[in-house]
Design a protein around this motif. Structure first.
Motif: not given
Length: 216
Positions: A1-11
């Motif tokens: 989930m860390k990768r998804v959290q980073k991508i979502t934060a960026e968006k």
């Protein structure tokens, strides 16, 4: 989930669905002063982000709750993403009002939710957890079973964490406050001097920004 959290934060930061203003705080409807403001409704205006959200929500549901019978969105912010997810999965969709209609059938749950159906609740934002858990209570009062809740973003207040635990609700989010701060710092949206202010706010958001009284 860390990768998804980073991508979502960026968006979230890119389209200003989340804004950070430590030196010029916002005032929430509750009266709280806050260095952060979140408006996830903006995300529905961006097709690529909209698609990302529905795919990630669907992936989590298929992995964690394959027995899901229906999707429930919490009004009003989660109606659109909830509908998208239900469509992808080919599942029935309902939404939960914040209060019953004052006319007609006086529904709290809009749609056809049958007793004993297994439901995943979709939220756009979890702050104190109050409105989210009211939706859970409405579903359970209908005789249906809440498998879990998935949200776009949570502030991660300890009060909401405790409330979810007490209500026996498993919360999964695509992004959280820590991920937003990490991404904002990495992209120079904020600097180190602002980071502590943002971290201090979450420890006591209700009293943050209030003038201190001198005790004589």
């Amino acid at each position: 989930m860390k990768r998804v959290q980073k991508i979502t934060a960026e968006k979230l930061l890119k389209v200003k669905a989340i804004k950070l203003q430590p030196s010029n705080p916002f005032t929430w409807a509750s009266g709280w002063k806050s260095p952060i403001y979140c408006d996830n409704r903006k995300l529905m205006s961006y097709p690529q982000i909209r698609n990302f959200l529905k795919v990630e929500f669907a992936r989590i549901i298929l992995e964690k709750y394959p027995q899901t019978d229906a999707i429930a969105g919490v009004a009003t912010g989660a109606i659109a993403p909830g509908t998208l997810v239900a469509d992808v999965l080919g599942l029935p969709f309902v939404y939960i009002r914040s209060s019953p209609k004052d006319h007609g059938m006086e529904n709290l749950i809009e749609g056809d939710l049958k007793p004993k159906q297994k439901v995943v609740v979709i939220e756009d934002l979890v702050s104190t957890g109050g409105s989210s858990l009211k939706a859970v209570e409405a579903i359970r009062s209908n005789g249906s079973d809440v498998l879990g809740m998935i949200a776009i973003f949570t502030y991660g207040f300890q009060h909401s964490v405790d409330a979810m635990h007490e209500a026996r609700v498993e919360l999964t989010t695509l992004c959280n406050y820590d991920a937003i701060l990490d991404e904002a710092l990495a992209t120079d949206y904020i600097d180190e001097s602002e980071l502590k202010t943002l971290q201090d706010w979450r420890k006591d958001p209700e009293n943050w920004g209030k003038p201190h009284k001198n005790i004589k």
